[in-house]
Scaffold this motif. Structure first.
Motif, PDB file in Angstrom:
ATOM      1  N   GLY A  72      -4.066  10.530   1.947  1.00  0.00           N
ATOM      2  CA  GLY A  72      -2.901  10.093   1.184  1.00  0.00           C
ATOM      3  C   GLY A  72      -3.139   8.817   0.413  1.00  0.00           C
ATOM      4  N   PHE A  73      -3.823   7.872   0.999  1.00  0.00           N
ATOM      5  CA  PHE A  73      -4.051   6.575   0.365  1.00  0.00           C
ATOM      6  C   PHE A  73      -4.898   6.700  -0.910  1.00  0.00           C
ATOM      7  CE2 PHE A  73      -6.153   2.443  -0.010  1.00  0.00           C
ATOM      8  CZ  PHE A  73      -5.069   1.591   0.069  1.00  0.00           C
ATOM      9  N   PRO A  74      -6.110   7.266  -0.840  1.00  0.00           N
ATOM     10  CA  PRO A  74      -6.904   7.338  -2.075  1.00  0.00           C
ATOM     11  C   PRO A  74      -6.365   8.328  -3.102  1.00  0.00           C
ATOM     12  CG  PRO A  74      -8.111   8.340  -0.273  1.00  0.00           C
ATOM     13  CD  PRO A  74      -6.872   7.729   0.319  1.00  0.00           C
ATOM     14  N   VAL A  75      -5.803   9.434  -2.649  1.00  0.00           N
ATOM     15  CA  VAL A  75      -5.277  10.422  -3.596  1.00  0.00           C
ATOM     16  C   VAL A  75      -4.051   9.862  -4.313  1.00  0.00           C
ATOM     17  CG1 VAL A  75      -4.192  12.696  -3.790  1.00  0.00           C
ATOM     18  CG2 VAL A  75      -6.243  12.412  -2.412  1.00  0.00           C
ATOM     19  N   GLY A  76      -3.184   9.175  -3.580  1.00  0.00           N
ATOM     20  CA  GLY A  76      -2.003   8.573  -4.207  1.00  0.00           C
ATOM     21  C   GLY A  76      -2.357   7.556  -5.256  1.00  0.00           C
ATOM     22  N   ARG A  77      -3.337   6.740  -4.964  1.00  0.00           N
ATOM     23  CA  ARG A  77      -3.765   5.730  -5.933  1.00  0.00           C
ATOM     24  C   ARG A  77      -4.457   6.389  -7.131  1.00  0.00           C
ATOM     25  NH1 ARG A  77      -6.471   0.712  -3.478  1.00  0.00           N
ATOM     26  NH2 ARG A  77      -4.402   0.554  -2.620  1.00  0.00           N
ATOM     27  N   SER A  78      -5.224   7.428  -6.884  1.00  0.00           N
ATOM     28  CA  SER A  78      -5.905   8.133  -7.969  1.00  0.00           C
ATOM     29  C   SER A  78      -4.906   8.802  -8.913  1.00  0.00           C
ATOM     30  CB  SER A  78      -6.854   9.173  -7.384  1.00  0.00           C
ATOM     31  OG  SER A  78      -7.425   9.958  -8.393  1.00  0.00           O
ATOM     32  N   VAL A  79      -3.889   9.425  -8.341  1.00  0.00           N
ATOM     33  CA  VAL A  79      -2.873  10.081  -9.163  1.00  0.00           C
ATOM     34  C   VAL A  79      -2.097   9.050  -9.978  1.00  0.00           C
ATOM     35  CG1 VAL A  79      -0.713  11.395  -9.042  1.00  0.00           C
ATOM     36  CG2 VAL A  79      -2.675  12.101  -7.694  1.00  0.00           C
ATOM     37  N   ALA A  80      -1.837   7.889  -9.396  1.00  0.00           N
ATOM     38  CA  ALA A  80      -1.109   6.847 -10.126  1.00  0.00           C
ATOM     39  C   ALA A  80      -1.889   6.363 -11.340  1.00  0.00           C
ATOM     40  CB  ALA A  80      -0.810   5.671  -9.200  1.00  0.00           C
ATOM     41  N   GLY A  81      -3.211   6.414 -11.279  1.00  0.00           N
ATOM     42  CA  GLY A  81      -4.021   5.941 -12.396  1.00  0.00           C
ATOM     43  C   GLY A  81      -4.510   7.021 -13.328  1.00  0.00           C
ATOM     44  N   ASP A  82      -4.041   8.258 -13.171  1.00  0.00           N
ATOM     45  CA  ASP A  82      -4.518   9.366 -14.005  1.00  0.00           C
ATOM     46  C   ASP A  82      -4.213   9.176 -15.480  1.00  0.00           C
ATOM     47  OD1 ASP A  82      -5.847  10.876 -12.189  1.00  0.00           O
ATOM     48  OD2 ASP A  82      -4.234  12.305 -11.850  1.00  0.00           O
ATOM     49  N   PRO A 122      -2.142   0.594 -14.924  1.00  0.00           N
ATOM     50  CA  PRO A 122      -2.226  -0.582 -14.044  1.00  0.00           C
ATOM     51  C   PRO A 122      -0.925  -0.884 -13.307  1.00  0.00           C
ATOM     52  CG  PRO A 122      -3.227  -1.081 -16.158  1.00  0.00           C
ATOM     53  CD  PRO A 122      -2.558   0.258 -16.287  1.00  0.00           C
ATOM     54  N   GLU A 123       0.193  -0.689 -13.989  1.00  0.00           N
ATOM     55  CA  GLU A 123       1.473  -0.944 -13.343  1.00  0.00           C
ATOM     56  C   GLU A 123       1.741   0.060 -12.237  1.00  0.00           C
ATOM     57  OE1 GLU A 123       1.153  -0.638 -16.673  1.00  0.00           O
ATOM     58  OE2 GLU A 123       1.540  -2.673 -17.380  1.00  0.00           O
ATOM     59  N   ALA A 173      -0.483  -0.628  -9.269  1.00  0.00           N
ATOM     60  CA  ALA A 173       0.006  -1.807  -8.550  1.00  0.00           C
ATOM     61  C   ALA A 173       1.214  -1.462  -7.687  1.00  0.00           C
ATOM     62  CB  ALA A 173       0.360  -2.910  -9.539  1.00  0.00           C
ATOM     63  N   ILE A 174       2.120  -0.657  -8.212  1.00  0.00           N
ATOM     64  CA  ILE A 174       3.299  -0.267  -7.443  1.00  0.00           C
ATOM     65  C   ILE A 174       2.908   0.596  -6.256  1.00  0.00           C
ATOM     66  CG2 ILE A 174       5.407   1.141  -7.529  1.00  0.00           C
ATOM     67  CD1 ILE A 174       5.747   0.137 -10.423  1.00  0.00           C
ATOM     68  N   VAL A 175       2.031   1.570  -6.483  1.00  0.00           N
ATOM     69  CA  VAL A 175       1.585   2.441  -5.390  1.00  0.00           C
ATOM     70  C   VAL A 175       0.850   1.634  -4.327  1.00  0.00           C
ATOM     71  CG1 VAL A 175       0.007   4.330  -4.818  1.00  0.00           C
ATOM     72  CG2 VAL A 175       1.555   4.549  -6.750  1.00  0.00           C
ATOM     73  N   SER A 176      -0.005   0.724  -4.747  1.00  0.00           N
ATOM     74  CA  SER A 176      -0.739  -0.098  -3.784  1.00  0.00           C
ATOM     75  C   SER A 176       0.199  -0.976  -2.966  1.00  0.00           C
ATOM     76  CB  SER A 176      -1.751  -0.994  -4.511  1.00  0.00           C
ATOM     77  OG  SER A 176      -2.687  -0.216  -5.189  1.00  0.00           O
ATOM     78  N   THR A 177       1.191  -1.558  -3.621  1.00  0.00           N
ATOM     79  CA  THR A 177       2.161  -2.386  -2.911  1.00  0.00           C
ATOM     80  C   THR A 177       2.938  -1.565  -1.899  1.00  0.00           C
ATOM     81  OG1 THR A 177       2.374  -3.825  -4.839  1.00  0.00           O
ATOM     82  CG2 THR A 177       4.139  -3.911  -3.205  1.00  0.00           C
ATOM     83  N   LEU A 178       3.384  -0.375  -2.285  1.00  0.00           N
ATOM     84  CA  LEU A 178       4.127   0.475  -1.364  1.00  0.00           C
ATOM     85  C   LEU A 178       3.263   0.946  -0.201  1.00  0.00           C
ATOM     86  CD1 LEU A 178       6.259   2.590  -3.854  1.00  0.00           C
ATOM     87  CD2 LEU A 178       7.022   0.749  -2.349  1.00  0.00           C
ATOM     88  N   GLU A 179       1.994   1.248  -0.485  1.00  0.00           N
ATOM     89  CA  GLU A 179       1.094   1.688   0.591  1.00  0.00           C
ATOM     90  C   GLU A 179       0.870   0.578   1.611  1.00  0.00           C
ATOM     91  OE1 GLU A 179      -2.263   2.931  -1.722  1.00  0.00           O
ATOM     92  OE2 GLU A 179      -1.580   5.010  -1.812  1.00  0.00           O
ATOM     93  N   PHE A 180       0.588  -0.627   1.136  1.00  0.00           N
ATOM     94  CA  PHE A 180       0.350  -1.727   2.065  1.00  0.00           C
ATOM     95  C   PHE A 180       1.632  -2.134   2.783  1.00  0.00           C
ATOM     96  CE2 PHE A 180      -3.448  -2.507  -0.624  1.00  0.00           C
ATOM     97  CZ  PHE A 180      -4.388  -2.297   0.386  1.00  0.00           C
TER      98      PHE A 180
END
Length: 95
Positions: free
Chosen positions: A24-34, A40-41, A44-51
């Protein structure tokens, strides 16, 4: 896994849950940057929510487990996963 009494089926459930959580962590971040427009925004939002979820929700599950038992606290997680599955197509179409 939550409602199972068989040790082997429960072990397979834990294994599959671990794989899903670890992907979930790497796939979510990858999809956010597709999409390069606003990537970048979104990342950043996905990373903040994940952490934030790892810092807040894991202790919350522990507190629920102490208060109501492990099975009931995992039911809360199951409900959250179902809500996420329902909202994902709706949010995807809005972005």
């Amino acid at each position: 896994m939550i409602f199972n009494d068989n040790l082997y089926v429960g072990a397979v459930g834990v294994f599959l849950w671990g794989i899903g959580a670890s992907l979930g962590f790497p796939v979510g971040r990858s999809v956010a940057g597709d999409n390069s427009n606003g990537a970048p925004e979104r990342v950043a939002i996905v990373s903040t929510l994940e952490f934030l979820s790892s810092l807040v929700l894991i202790p919350l599950i522990g507190i629920l487990s102490d208060s109501f038992g492990l099975v009931r606290s995992l039911i809360v997680v199951m409900i959250a996963v179902f809500i996420s599955a329902i909202l994902t197509p709706i949010v995807k179409n809005k972005v």
